[in-house]
Enzyme design. Structure first.
Site, PDB file in Angstrom:
ATOM      1  N   TRP A  21       0.873  -1.587  -0.117  1.00  0.00           N
ATOM      2  CA  TRP A  21      -0.070   0.254  -0.112  1.00  0.00           C
ATOM      3  C   TRP A  21       0.482   1.646   0.298  1.00  0.00           C
ATOM      4  CZ3 TRP A  21      -0.748  -3.735   3.011  1.00  0.00           C
ATOM      5  CH2 TRP A  21      -0.144  -3.814   4.466  1.00  0.00           C
ATOM      6  N   CYS A  70      10.557   1.643  17.806  1.00  0.00           N
ATOM      7  CA  CYS A  70       9.680   2.508  18.898  1.00  0.00           C
ATOM      8  C   CYS A  70       9.235   0.918  19.783  1.00  0.00           C
ATOM      9  CB  CYS A  70       9.705   3.768  19.076  1.00  0.00           C
ATOM     10  SG  CYS A  70       8.947   4.799  21.025  1.00  0.00           S
ATOM     11  N   CYS A 127      17.596   4.721  17.325  1.00  0.00           N
ATOM     12  CA  CYS A 127      16.546   5.515  17.031  1.00  0.00           C
ATOM     13  C   CYS A 127      16.813   7.137  16.843  1.00  0.00           C
ATOM     14  CB  CYS A 127      15.703   5.651  18.407  1.00  0.00           C
ATOM     15  SG  CYS A 127      13.983   6.777  18.259  1.00  0.00           S
ATOM     16  N   GLU A 186      -5.572   0.916   5.602  1.00  0.00           N
ATOM     17  CA  GLU A 186      -5.725   1.806   7.397  1.00  0.00           C
ATOM     18  C   GLU A 186      -6.958   0.242   7.632  1.00  0.00           C
ATOM     19  OE1 GLU A 186      -4.355   3.269   8.281  1.00  0.00           O
ATOM     20  OE2 GLU A 186      -3.385   3.946   7.093  1.00  0.00           O
ATOM     21  N   ASP A 229      -2.291   6.052  16.339  1.00  0.00           N
ATOM     22  CA  ASP A 229      -2.580   5.212  16.919  1.00  0.00           C
ATOM     23  C   ASP A 229      -2.203   4.279  17.837  1.00  0.00           C
ATOM     24  OD1 ASP A 229       0.370   5.004  15.844  1.00  0.00           O
ATOM     25  OD2 ASP A 229      -0.463   3.452  14.577  1.00  0.00           O
ATOM     26  N   CYS A 237      16.034   0.980  20.880  1.00  0.00           N
ATOM     27  CA  CYS A 237      17.252   3.061  21.423  1.00  0.00           C
ATOM     28  C   CYS A 237      18.094   3.581  20.377  1.00  0.00           C
ATOM     29  CB  CYS A 237      16.878   3.025  22.749  1.00  0.00           C
ATOM     30  SG  CYS A 237      15.237   3.166  23.742  1.00  0.00           S
ATOM     31  N   LEU A 259      -9.883 -12.449   9.044  1.00  0.00           N
ATOM     32  CA  LEU A 259      -9.530 -11.235   9.256  1.00  0.00           C
ATOM     33  C   LEU A 259     -10.015 -11.125  10.842  1.00  0.00           C
ATOM     34  CD1 LEU A 259      -7.349  -9.119   7.909  1.00  0.00           C
ATOM     35  CD2 LEU A 259      -8.558  -8.126   6.672  1.00  0.00           C
ATOM     36  N   THR A 304      -4.549  -4.968  13.886  1.00  0.00           N
ATOM     37  CA  THR A 304      -4.277  -6.649  12.742  1.00  0.00           C
ATOM     38  C   THR A 304      -2.333  -5.681  11.994  1.00  0.00           C
ATOM     39  OG1 THR A 304      -6.559  -6.402  11.929  1.00  0.00           O
ATOM     40  CG2 THR A 304      -4.662  -7.912  10.689  1.00  0.00           C
ATOM     41  N   TYR A 341      -8.691   8.633  13.855  1.00  0.00           N
ATOM     42  CA  TYR A 341      -7.030   8.293  13.170  1.00  0.00           C
ATOM     43  C   TYR A 341      -7.302   8.110  11.528  1.00  0.00           C
ATOM     44  CZ  TYR A 341      -3.951   4.572  11.572  1.00  0.00           C
ATOM     45  OH  TYR A 341      -3.002   4.019  10.784  1.00  0.00           O
TER      46      TYR A 341
END
Length: 360
Positions: free
Chosen positions: A38, A206, A216, A51, A152, A213, A94, A57, A134
């Site tokens: 996507w 994260c 990151c 989305e 989210d 970290c 699903l 999921t 969201y």
DNA sequence: AACCCGTGGAG
DNA sequence: TCTCCAAGGGT
């Protein structure tokens, strides 16, 4: 009003130069983002579909469903024109099946009200069924590069750590606060990439238990990292335990046909096909319970085994019995004889697929 | 706010 | 086995 300034313990550099902080993340995203199906287009339909499928999921689970779905329904109008049962069959396995029904209903709305063109403003997108704050923010930013936040579970985790927020993230007030802070950080030219970068960071770096970290892009500006609070944050209250139900499950066979139930849309797994269940009662046999609750006159053949299925709020413990039906019996409405070959074309949730598997 | 709605993977 | 959880929304 500057929301960033409202926060008490917020690091000064985050407050003063949010766009520089955002730029660190975007650079990391450009170098580390996964090649997901996507992400190859910003077409609103495919962004929307991904989305919805990704709600609660995992990416690995979604990929095959996403491909199959687009192959069958390549555009919004083909989806709108389909039967709901066919949409549910594609969604089979699903989970959270209301997503599929809302998706289908929204496609019909887009076809009829917007002439098949997905709406381009946040309020219009947000008003479609199955799209909350969201998802509306995600679609608006990713498909149209509009500067709306998409908060989210990933973003809640990343944000609480970055800012060192110790509040319970299950509170709506805190979620709204975080959304306002994220909104101020959006680089206007790359709103969609910023949305995806935040989630990618949450998914790949994260992470909940042992965050990476070391790699990151925000390690130098992250409050939680500096104060060694990475594994404590985010704070959230624990989920309630699921309640357990014990059922007799009837596999009633007649030649190659199996007696199935089309489940009422008000119950769990509604508008999908299942098998007759009765809750166990001490003192009553399975045969008595099926006669009382289903008006079925069943003859015991053999016990097939036990199936356990865990939902978010329920656990089903199903003891499965193979029965035959007494000859010339009528079957009440809601029940139907289904041939084995037909099973694959029907929306049958996992709980019942596991039971049917005992026969094969 | 609290609860409902699926499933499968990880530790 | 158990717990937590993963790109939430609806009621």
């Amino acid at each position: 009003m500057n929301k960033l300034a409202d926060l008490v313990d917020k690091p000064k550099d985050i407050q003063e130069k949010p766009l520089e902080i955002a730029a660190l993340l975007l650079t990391w995203y450009d170098q580390n983002k996964r090649d997901l199906p996507w992400r190859r287009t910003n077409d609103p339909y495919t962004v929307w579909l991904s989305e919805i499928m990704l709600q609660q999921t995992r990416v690995d689970t979604v990929i095959d469903y996403y491909r199959r779905f687009l192959e069958r329904f390549p555009d919004i109008c083909s989806l709108a024109d389909a039967d709901e049962e066919d949409v549910l069959t594609l969604w089979k396995g699903l989970g959270y099946y209301r997503r599929a029904r809302n998706l289908h209903q929204a496609a019909i709305t887009v076809r009829d009200r917007y002439a098949g063109n997905f709406p381009r403003t946040f309020p219009e997108i947000r008003a479609l069924p199955g799209i909350g704050d969201y998802t509306a923010g995600a679609i608006a930013s990713i498909a149209y590069n509009l500067p709306y936040p998409a908060v989210d579970g990933n973003v809640l985790r990343v944000a609480t750590r970055l800012l060192g927020l110790e509040d319970d993230i299950s509170q709506q007030k805190i979620q709204k606060q975080i959304a306002e802070i994220i909104e101020e950080m959006i680089p206007k030219e790359r709103a969609g990439d910023f949305t995806q970068a935040l989630m990618e960071l949450g998914a790949m770096c994260c992470t909940p238990n042992t965050p990476g970290c070391r790699d990151c892009p925000w390690r130098t500006v992250c409050t939680a990292h500096r104060t060694h609070r990475e594994t404590v944050l985010p704070v959230k209250k624990k989920a309630k335990k699921a309640t357990c139900f014990n059922y007799w499950t009837a596999l009633v066979c007649n030649d190659g046909d199996i007696l199935m139930e089309y489940r009422c849309n008000t119950q769990l797994l509604g508008n999908m096909w299942g098998l007759p269940l009765v809750q166990k009662e001490s003192g009553s046999s399975a045969e008595e319970l099926f006669r009382r609750d289903w008006e079925l006159d069943l003859r015991f053949i053999k016990y097939l085994g036990s199936v356990r299925h865990v939902f978010t709020h329920q656990v089903w413990q199903m003891d499965v019995i193979l029965f035959s039906l007494k000859p010339d019996s009528e079957v009440k409405s809601g029940l139907a004889w289904i041939s084995r070959e037909k099973l694959k074309d029907l929306p049958i949730p996992k709980a019942f697929q596991k039971v049917l598997q005992l026969m094969i």
